[in-house]
Write an enzyme that holds these catalytic residues in place. Structure first.
Site, short mmCIF file in Angstrom:
data_model
loop_
_atom_site.label_atom_id
_atom_site.label_comp_id
_atom_site.label_asym_id
_atom_site.label_seq_id
_atom_site.Cartn_x
_atom_site.Cartn_y
_atom_site.Cartn_z
N GLN A 1 73.33 106.45 23.69
CA GLN A 1 74.37 107.35 24.16
C GLN A 1 74.05 108.81 23.79
O GLN A 1 74.13 109.70 24.64
CB GLN A 1 75.72 106.93 23.56
CG GLN A 1 76.89 107.64 24.19
CD GLN A 1 78.21 107.26 23.51
OE1 GLN A 1 78.22 106.65 22.44
NE2 GLN A 1 79.31 107.62 24.15
N HIS B 1 77.95 100.71 28.66
CA HIS B 1 79.15 100.56 27.82
C HIS B 1 79.35 99.18 27.20
O HIS B 1 79.95 99.09 26.13
CB HIS B 1 80.37 101.04 28.60
CG HIS B 1 80.30 102.50 28.93
ND1 HIS B 1 79.72 102.98 30.08
CD2 HIS B 1 80.66 103.58 28.20
CE1 HIS B 1 79.75 104.30 30.06
NE2 HIS B 1 80.31 104.69 28.93
N LEU C 1 72.65 103.80 36.29
CA LEU C 1 71.98 102.70 35.62
C LEU C 1 72.17 102.71 34.10
O LEU C 1 72.12 101.68 33.45
CB LEU C 1 70.51 102.81 36.01
CG LEU C 1 69.38 102.03 35.46
CD1 LEU C 1 68.27 102.08 36.49
CD2 LEU C 1 68.85 102.52 34.15
N GLY D 1 64.80 101.52 35.44
CA GLY D 1 64.99 102.53 34.40
C GLY D 1 63.67 102.97 33.80
O GLY D 1 63.51 104.15 33.46
N TYR E 1 58.45 94.36 23.61
CA TYR E 1 57.03 94.01 23.76
C TYR E 1 56.40 93.77 22.38
O TYR E 1 56.76 94.42 21.40
CB TYR E 1 56.24 95.16 24.41
CG TYR E 1 56.57 95.47 25.85
CD1 TYR E 1 57.27 94.56 26.64
CD2 TYR E 1 56.17 96.67 26.42
CE1 TYR E 1 57.56 94.86 27.96
CE2 TYR E 1 56.46 96.97 27.75
CZ TYR E 1 57.16 96.06 28.50
OH TYR E 1 57.44 96.37 29.80
N ARG F 1 54.32 103.32 35.63
CA ARG F 1 55.75 103.59 35.68
C ARG F 1 56.04 104.92 36.39
O ARG F 1 56.86 104.98 37.29
CB ARG F 1 56.33 103.65 34.26
CG ARG F 1 56.29 102.32 33.51
CD ARG F 1 57.38 101.39 33.96
NE ARG F 1 57.48 100.22 33.07
CZ ARG F 1 58.13 99.12 33.39
NH1 ARG F 1 58.73 99.01 34.55
NH2 ARG F 1 58.20 98.11 32.55
N SER G 1 62.48 106.81 32.97
CA SER G 1 62.39 107.12 31.56
C SER G 1 61.00 107.65 31.20
O SER G 1 60.86 108.72 30.59
CB SER G 1 62.75 105.85 30.79
OG SER G 1 62.35 105.95 29.48
N HIS H 1 72.95 111.64 26.73
CA HIS H 1 73.96 112.64 27.08
C HIS H 1 73.40 114.06 27.13
O HIS H 1 74.06 114.96 27.61
CB HIS H 1 75.15 112.57 26.10
CG HIS H 1 76.18 111.57 26.54
ND1 HIS H 1 75.85 110.29 26.91
CD2 HIS H 1 77.51 111.66 26.70
CE1 HIS H 1 76.94 109.64 27.27
NE2 HIS H 1 77.97 110.44 27.15
C1 HEM Z 1 82.71 103.42 22.81
C2 HEM Z 1 81.85 104.18 23.22
C3 HEM Z 1 81.93 104.95 24.51
C4 HEM Z 1 82.98 105.57 25.09
C5 HEM Z 1 84.42 105.64 24.61
C6 HEM Z 1 82.48 106.18 26.30
C7 HEM Z 1 83.24 106.93 27.18
C8 HEM Z 1 82.76 107.60 28.26
C9 HEM Z 1 83.52 108.49 29.08
C10 HEM Z 1 85.00 108.81 28.92
C11 HEM Z 1 82.68 108.98 30.03
C12 HEM Z 1 83.02 109.96 31.14
C13 HEM Z 1 83.35 109.20 32.36
C14 HEM Z 1 83.72 110.05 33.53
O1 HEM Z 1 83.67 111.28 33.44
O2 HEM Z 1 84.04 109.45 34.57
C15 HEM Z 1 81.39 108.39 29.80
C16 HEM Z 1 80.26 108.66 30.54
C17 HEM Z 1 79.02 108.11 30.30
N1 HEM Z 1 78.68 107.20 29.32
FE1 HEM Z 1 79.92 106.51 27.92
N2 HEM Z 1 81.15 105.90 26.42
C18 HEM Z 1 80.79 105.15 25.35
C19 HEM Z 1 79.53 104.64 25.09
C20 HEM Z 1 78.42 104.81 25.89
C21 HEM Z 1 77.13 104.23 25.61
C22 HEM Z 1 76.76 103.35 24.43
C23 HEM Z 1 76.31 104.63 26.59
C24 HEM Z 1 74.86 104.23 26.67
C25 HEM Z 1 73.91 104.89 27.10
C26 HEM Z 1 77.09 105.48 27.51
C27 HEM Z 1 76.62 106.10 28.64
C28 HEM Z 1 77.35 106.93 29.43
C29 HEM Z 1 76.79 107.69 30.54
C30 HEM Z 1 75.35 107.69 31.00
C31 HEM Z 1 77.84 108.43 31.07
C32 HEM Z 1 77.77 109.45 32.21
C33 HEM Z 1 77.74 110.83 31.63
C34 HEM Z 1 77.74 111.88 32.68
O3 HEM Z 1 77.26 111.62 33.77
O4 HEM Z 1 78.23 112.99 32.40
N3 HEM Z 1 78.35 105.55 27.03
N4 HEM Z 1 81.46 107.54 28.72
#
Ligand code: HEM
Ligand SMILES: *[C@@H]1O[C@H](CO)[C@@H](O)[C@H](O)[C@H]1NC(C)=O
Ligand SMILES: *[C@@H]1O[C@H](CO)[C@@H](O)[C@H](O)[C@H]1NC(C)=O
Length: 588
Positions: A192, A376, A372, A513, A343, A109, A517, A196
Site C-alpha cells: 500500500q 484490499h 489490478l 502486474g 520463486y 516482462r 512493475s 500510493h
Molecule cells: C485497511 C486498509 C485500507 C483502507 C482502509 C483502504 C482504503 C482506500 C480508500 C478509501 C481508497 C480511495 C478509494 C476511492 O477514492 O475511490 C483506496 C484506494 C486504493 N487502495 Fe486502499 N485501502 C487499504 C489498503 C490497501 C492495500 C493493502 C492496498 C494494496 C496495494 C491498497 C491499494 C489501493 C489502491 C491501489 C488504491 C487506488 C489509489 C488511487 O488510485 O488513488 N489499499 N484505498
C-alpha cells in the site's frame, strides 16, 4: 443530386440500425496486438510492425513461429521457478547464470509494456495526447468502442450486473481468510505505501485523471510538489524535519510542517503528523513506513556529510533523496517482489544488465495497473500489537498507535500478523465501498473484457467461468451475472481467478502486474547508464548504500537496540497450514 446522396445515407443508416449493424471492431477481430480499423461498415486489421500477418494478424512469421515454439507457457515457467530448489540454489550461486536469468526476467516482462505509451481513456485510437498529456493515466488497451451492441463489445448482456450485487455475492468477507503463503501485514502495508506514491487518482475530475508523477519518484517521502517538500525540509544538513517523542524520531506535526494531510476534523492537532503523502497519517502501517523512510533519509544525510564535509544543505538533501530512491527500488525487487513471486530463484536489482539492450527509460502509469493493485483483501479486520488488540476501525486515523507502542514493537507485530488471502469472500467491510466504486470506474472507463487483457499479456483466453474459478458454484453464479465468459470485467476476473499453485495470487494478476512493475522499476532514470554510477549517489559510500539495501536493514539501522522481527512472511508459518480452512470457506 445532393438530395439523392442524403436519402441514400439516411436509408443506409436506417437499414443498418434495423439489421443491428454496429462498429465491426466491437468483436476485437484482430489478433496479436493488430489494430482494428473501421472503413465504412467493414474493417481491416493493421498488422504493421508485428511478427504476425494475415487478415486478422493471426499468422506468425517464420522466426516468430520458432520463438513461440520455444517459449514455455507462463504457468510452466512459474512451476519451474517455484520448485526444484536445488537447481535454483546452484543458479543463484553462479553469477553468470544468475545474471542471465535476471536479464531475461527484465526483458521478457518489460517488453510487454508499450513504450512510449499508446492510449488514454479518451479515445479508442492513438492521439498526440497519448504521449504528452500527463494528467491522465495511460491505457494498455483502448476503451470499448461506444457504438457496440453490449457494454463489453458484442458479448454478454445489454446491462451490466449491479456492482453492489457482485460485491455482495463474491467479495464480502464473512470470516477472515488468511493468506496461504504466510504473508505478513508488513507486506500488505508495504504494498500500500509503495504503490500510493504513483497511484494517485484525481477522482474529483474522473477515474482517468491522476495527480502523480507516473513512476517511482519517492513523493510519498518528500511530498507531491516543491512547496510540500520545502515544508518538510529542515534546511539543515540536508535533513527532513522531525520530532522526538519517547526517545524516538517521528514525523513533525502539521503545525510545524505545513503540508496538506487528509485528517478528518476529529483528529486532534497534536496527533496530526506531516508526511510526504496526504494519506499516510490515516493508517498506522503507512505511518510506520513514512517514519522509517524519514529516519533513513536523515541517517543517509549524516553518512554523506561525513564523506563530504564540503557539501551544503541542498546537495546533501538532493543526493540523499537519490539514495532513498535507489534503496527503494532495491528493496522492492529483492525483498518485496521476491516474496510476492515465491520463486526459489533469487531476484537481483542490477540495472547494468539492461545496458546496451533495447530499453526505453520512460514510464507511464496505466489505469489497468492501478485497478489490478487494489489488494484490499490483504488487510485483516484486526491487529494484535504485542498482545493489545485493535480492530481496523480503531486503527483508522490513529497513527499515534505506532508512537505509543514504539517502532520496534509495532514492526515486530506487523511481521507476526497474518495478511489476508487475495480472492473471493475476503474484502473487509471497511473497504467494500472502495471496490464497489472501482467496479463502477472500470465501467465508466469502458475497460475491455478480462479475456482481452489475458490475450494482451500472452495468456490464453478463458473458455468458461469454471476454468476461471476452478470450481462450480461461484462459476455458475458468475455465469448468471455476466452471461458469457468474454463479457467478464477486469477486476472481477482478477479477484475470482483461482489461486496459482504455490502463489499468493492467480495467474493473471502476476502475469499482468509483473510487466508493469518491472518496467516501472527498471525504467527509472537512476537505472540508466548516466545515473547508475557512484557520483550520482555521493560516491562509493552512497552507491553502496543503494546496492546493499534490504528491508531488514531499513528497519534495524533506524531502531535503537535489538533488531525486531522484520519479515514479509510470518515466522510461525508452516507450508499449507491454512489450505483446508480456505477450501472449506470457499466450499470447494
Ligand atoms: C485497511 C486498509 C485500507 C483502507 C482502509 C483502504 C482504503 C482506500 C480508500 C478509501 C481508497 C480511495 C478509494 C476511492 O477514492 O475511490 C483506496 C484506494 C486504493 N487502495 Fe486502499 N485501502 C487499504 C489498503 C490497501 C492495500 C493493502 C492496498 C494494496 C496495494 C491498497 C491499494 C489501493 C489502491 C491501489 C488504491 C487506488 C489509489 C488511487 O488510485 O488513488 N489499499 N484505498
Ligand atoms: C489532458 O486530457 C484531459 C482529458 O481529455 C483534458 O481535460 C486536459 O485538458 C488535457 N490536458 C492538456 C494539458 O492538454
Ligand atoms: C512485548 O511486550 C513485552 C511485555 O511488555 C515486552 O517485554 C517485549 O519487549 C515486547 N516485544 C517487543 C518486540 O517490543
Amino acid at each position: 443530386m445532393m438530395d439523392m446522396w442524403w436519402k441514400a445515407i439516411f436509408f443506409g443508416c436506417l437499414i443498418a440500425s434495423v439489421l443491428g449493424a454496429h462498429n465491426p471492431c466491437c468483436s476485437y477481430p484482430c489478433e496479436n496486438n493488430g489494430v482494428c480499423m473501421t472503413r465504412g461498415e467493414s474493417y481491416y486489421c493493421d498488422c504493421a510492425n508485428l511478427d504476425f500477418y494475415g487478415k486478422h494478424c493471426e499468422t506468425p512469421t517464420f522466426m516468430k513461429r520458432i520463438k513461440l515454439f520455444l517459449k514455455p507457457d507462463p504457468d510452466t515457467l512459474h512451476n519451474l521457478l517455484t520448485s526444484k530448489k536445488w537447481l535454483w540454489n546452484t543458479i543463484n550461486s553462479i553469477p553468470f547464470l544468475a545474471n542471465f536469468v535476471m536479464k531475461k526476467v527484465y526483458t521478457m516482462r518489460s517488453d510487454m509494456i508499450d513504450s512510449p505509451p499508446t492510449y488514454t481513456s479518451e479515445h479508442e485510437y492513438i492521439t498526440v495526447d497519448s504521449n504528452f498529456n500527463l494528467t491522465v493515466y495511460t491505457r494498455t488497451l483502448p476503451p470499448v468502442p461506444k457504438d457496440c451492441p453490449t457494454p463489453m463489445g458484442v458479448w454478454g448482456k445489454k446491462e451490466m450486473p449491479p456492482p453492489e450485487d457482485i460485491v455482495k455475492t463474491f467479495f464480502l468477507r464473512k470470516e477472515f481468510i488468511p493468506e496461504p503463503m504466510g504473508t505478513s501485514t508488513l507486506f500488505s502495508y508495504f504494498a500500500q505505501h509503495f504503490t500510493h506514491m504513483f497511484f494517485k487518482t484525481d477522482i474529483k475530475k474522473g477515474p482517468q485523471f491522476q495527480w502523480g508523477g507516473h513512476g517511482v519518484d519517492v513523493s510519498h517521502v518528500y511530498g507531491k510538489n516543491k512547496d510540500s517538500e520545502n515544508n518538510l525540509r529542515s534546511f539543515k544538513d540536508g535533513k527532513l524535519k522531525f520530532q522526538v517523542v519517547n526517545d524516538e524520531v517521528w514525523p513533525p506535526l502539521t503545525k510545524d510542517a505545513k503540508v496538506p494531510m487528509g485528517y478528518p476534523k476529529h483528529v486532534e492537532t497534536n496527533k496530526q503528523y506531516a508526511m510526504g503523502h496526504s494519506f499516510f497519517g490515516l493508517l498506522p502501517g503507512l505511518f510506520m513506513y513514512g517514519t522509517i523512510w524519514l529516519r533513513e533519509h536523515n541517517r543517509v544525510c549524516d553518512i554523506l556529510k561525513a564523506e563530504h564535509p564540503e557539501w551544503n544543505d541542498e546537495r546533501l538533501f538532493q543526493t540523499s533523496k537519490l539514495v532513498i530512491l535507489g534503496e527503494t527500488i532495491k528493496i522492492v525487487i529483492e525483498d518485496y517482489v521476491q516474496h510476492l513471486s515465491n520463486y526459489h530463484y533469487k531476484l537481483l536489482f542490477n540495472p547494468e544488465l539492461l545496458f546496451g539492450e533495447q530499453f526505453q527509460y520512460q514510464n507511464r502509469i496505466a489505469v489497468e495497473f492501478n485497478h489490478l493493485y487494489h489488494w484490499h483483501p490483504l488487510m485483516p479486520d484486526e491487529f494484535n500489537i504485542n498482545g493489545t488488540k485493535y480492530n481496523l476501525k480503531d486503527f483508522m486515523f490513529h497513527p499515534e498507535i505506532v508512537v505509543k507502542h514504539g517502532m520496534r514493537e509495532f514492526v515486530d507485530s506487523m511481521s507476526r500478523q497474518r495478511a489476508g488471502f487475495f480472492g473471493p469472500h475476503n474484502h473487509g467491510p471497511l473497504t467494500i465501498p472502495v471496490v464497489t466504486d472501482l467496479i463502477k470506474h472500470g465501467r465508466t472507463l469502458r475497460l475491455q473484457p478480462f479475456n482481452q487483457y489475458r490475450k494482451k499479456f500472452n495468456l490464453a483466453p478463458l473458455k468458461s467461468f469454471e476454468e476461471l474459478t476452478g470450481e462450480k458454484k461461484m462459476a455458475k453464479q458468475l455465469e448468471d451475472f455476466y452471461g458469457d465468459i468474454n463479457a467478464l470485467e477486469f477486476y472481477v476476473g482478477l479477484i475470482m481467478e483461482k489461486r496459482r499453485h504455490k502463489a499468493l495470487f492467480g495467474t493473471s494478476i502476476v502475469e499482468m502486474g509483473g510487466p508493469f512493475s518491472v518496467k516501472g522499476l527498471m525504467a527509472n532514470p537512476v537505472c540508466s547508464p548516466k545515473y547508475w554510477k557512484p557520483s550520482t549517489f555521493g560516491g562509493d559510500v552512497g552507491f553502496n548504500l543503494v546496492k546493499t539495501a534490504t528491508l531488514q536493514k531499513l528497519f534495524c539501522e533506524n531502531i535503537e537496540g535489538d533488531c525486531p522481527e522484520v519479515s514479509f512472511r510470518v515466522p510461525d508459518y508452516k507450508e499449507g497450514d491454512v489450505l483446508d480452512f480456505i477450501k472449506q470457506k470457499l466450499e470447494l
